[in-house]
Design an enzyme around this catalytic site. Structure first.
Site, PDB file in Angstrom:
ATOM      1  N   HIS A  28      40.565  55.409  31.497  1.00 25.37           N
ATOM      2  CA  HIS A  28      39.753  53.773  31.201  1.00 25.37           C
ATOM      3  C   HIS A  28      40.329  54.074  30.421  1.00 25.37           C
ATOM      4  O   HIS A  28      40.593  52.544  29.376  1.00 25.37           O
ATOM      5  CB  HIS A  28      37.741  54.626  31.558  1.00 25.37           C
ATOM      6  CG  HIS A  28      37.533  54.416  33.040  1.00 25.37           C
ATOM      7  ND1 HIS A  28      36.972  55.654  33.287  1.00 25.37           N
ATOM      8  CD2 HIS A  28      37.410  53.754  34.225  1.00 25.37           C
ATOM      9  CE1 HIS A  28      36.173  55.258  34.664  1.00 25.37           C
ATOM     10  NE2 HIS A  28      36.768  54.732  35.248  1.00 25.37           N
ATOM     11  N   LYS A  52      25.861  52.651  44.916  1.00 28.43           N
ATOM     12  CA  LYS A  52      26.541  54.002  44.665  1.00 28.43           C
ATOM     13  C   LYS A  52      25.297  55.099  43.921  1.00 28.43           C
ATOM     14  O   LYS A  52      24.364  54.174  43.380  1.00 28.43           O
ATOM     15  CB  LYS A  52      27.330  54.672  43.982  1.00 28.43           C
ATOM     16  CG  LYS A  52      29.004  53.497  44.829  1.00 28.43           C
ATOM     17  CD  LYS A  52      30.207  53.572  43.334  1.00 28.43           C
ATOM     18  CE  LYS A  52      31.363  52.677  43.943  1.00 28.43           C
ATOM     19  NZ  LYS A  52      31.956  52.868  42.766  1.00 28.43           N
ATOM     20  N   ARG A 101      45.907  53.071  39.538  1.00 22.92           N
ATOM     21  CA  ARG A 101      46.547  54.810  39.303  1.00 22.92           C
ATOM     22  C   ARG A 101      48.914  54.676  40.344  1.00 22.92           C
ATOM     23  O   ARG A 101      49.129  55.115  40.502  1.00 22.92           O
ATOM     24  CB  ARG A 101      45.730  55.484  39.436  1.00 22.92           C
ATOM     25  CG  ARG A 101      44.479  55.310  38.638  1.00 22.92           C
ATOM     26  CD  ARG A 101      44.062  55.711  38.630  1.00 22.92           C
ATOM     27  NE  ARG A 101      42.934  55.684  39.776  1.00 22.92           N
ATOM     28  CZ  ARG A 101      41.343  56.072  40.009  1.00 22.92           C
ATOM     29  NH1 ARG A 101      41.400  56.908  40.041  1.00 22.92           N
ATOM     30  NH2 ARG A 101      41.341  55.530  41.579  1.00 22.92           N
ATOM     31  N   SER A 139      36.414  59.207  38.058  1.00 18.83           N
ATOM     32  CA  SER A 139      35.528  59.487  37.370  1.00 18.83           C
ATOM     33  C   SER A 139      34.339  60.560  38.908  1.00 18.83           C
ATOM     34  O   SER A 139      33.797  61.963  38.525  1.00 18.83           O
ATOM     35  CB  SER A 139      34.845  58.332  38.101  1.00 18.83           C
ATOM     36  OG  SER A 139      34.572  57.937  36.756  1.00 18.83           O
TER      37      SER A 139
HETATM   38  O1  PNS Z   1      34.886  51.558  38.979  1.00 23.46           O
HETATM   39  P1  PNS Z   1      34.646  50.693  40.691  1.00 23.46           P
HETATM   40  O2  PNS Z   1      33.455  51.067  41.433  1.00 23.46           O
HETATM   41  O3  PNS Z   1      35.898  50.530  41.052  1.00 23.46           O
HETATM   42  O4  PNS Z   1      34.374  49.021  40.228  1.00 23.46           O
HETATM   43  C1  PNS Z   1      34.388  48.395  41.376  1.00 23.46           C
HETATM   44  C2  PNS Z   1      33.074  46.934  40.782  1.00 23.46           C
HETATM   45  C3  PNS Z   1      32.429  47.042  40.558  1.00 23.46           C
HETATM   46  C4  PNS Z   1      34.785  46.252  39.798  1.00 23.46           C
HETATM   47  C5  PNS Z   1      32.929  45.577  42.325  1.00 23.46           C
HETATM   48  O5  PNS Z   1      32.449  46.202  42.800  1.00 23.46           O
HETATM   49  C6  PNS Z   1      32.827  44.548  41.540  1.00 23.46           C
HETATM   50  O6  PNS Z   1      33.311  43.726  40.964  1.00 23.46           O
HETATM   51  N1  PNS Z   1      30.916  45.147  42.105  1.00 23.46           N
HETATM   52  C7  PNS Z   1      30.683  43.315  41.315  1.00 23.46           C
HETATM   53  C8  PNS Z   1      30.313  42.781  42.803  1.00 23.46           C
HETATM   54  C9  PNS Z   1      31.251  41.642  43.772  1.00 23.46           C
HETATM   55  O7  PNS Z   1      31.539  40.550  42.422  1.00 23.46           O
HETATM   56  N2  PNS Z   1      31.568  42.264  44.533  1.00 23.46           N
HETATM   57  C10 PNS Z   1      33.054  40.968  45.061  1.00 23.46           C
HETATM   58  C11 PNS Z   1      33.751  41.486  45.154  1.00 23.46           C
HETATM   59  S1  PNS Z   1      35.107  40.632  45.997  1.00 23.46           S
END
Ligand code: PNS
Length: 169
Positions: A28, A52, A101, A139
């Protein structure tokens, strides 16, 4: 004379780097460094209320991120709830930054980027690749290693290593 975008005309580009950051890893940080050199302002945004079961509370994740990003003056840490695109609009962001990645990340990231574009076509998702040594890092794996007593040195900042050790002991 052709139209020229000089620095006075150009809008400051605000980018959001969203994620769970449970906890922040060196991968990150590698992406934050790359993002901070390209964008005028980079907001590292921790998503709360994901389904989660996190190891660290949002407040702890904010504390760790703030401590390890302190040296980048155009980087800030924030928390958001609900739709990422609503949050990005609220912050006047032009860009959502995500790390890729390996090819295996691409499918999920593409799906998310396309869905976000449908919600808000004015905001671009920009993908960046971390340094090769972080291409296997996540993570989730860091937490598993810590729980099983494996080495997390070089994978996370020292502060995170200490917090992980204290949390899983
Ligand atoms: O680190 P992660 O868990 O891969 O991050 C995922 C994240 C937080 C970027 C994604 O789940 C998100 O944007 N959540 C917010 C809710 C939202 O907007 N959902 C629609 C996405 S298309």
């Amino acid at each position: 004379m052709p139209h020229r975008m000089d620095s006075e005309e150009r809008k400051a580009v605000i980018a959001i780097y969203p994620g769970s950051f449970d906890p922040v890893t060196n991968g990150h940080l590698d992406l934050i460094e790359r993002g901070s050199t390209i964008f005028d302002r980079l907001i590292v945004a921790i998503a709360q209320n994901l389904e989660k079961d996190p190891l660290f509370a949002v407040k702890e994740r904010v504390d760790m991120l703030e401590a390890v990003t302190y040296n980048w003056k155009n980087v800030e840490v924030d928390v958001f709830d609900g739709l990422l695109m609503d949050y990005a609009r609220e912050k006047n962001a032009l860009v959502v930054l995500r790390g890729i990645r390996a090819v295996s990340d691409y499918e999920y990231e593409l799906q998310m980027a396309m869905m976000n574009r449908k919600i808000e076509p004015q905001i671009e998702t920009v993908f960046m690749m971390p340094a090769i040594q972080y291409s296997y890092l996540s993570s989730r794996l860091v937490k598993e290693l810590a729980r099983l007593g494996g080495p997390v040195k070089d994978l996370v900042p020292v502060l995170v290593e200490e917090r992980l050790r204290a949390r899983v002991k």
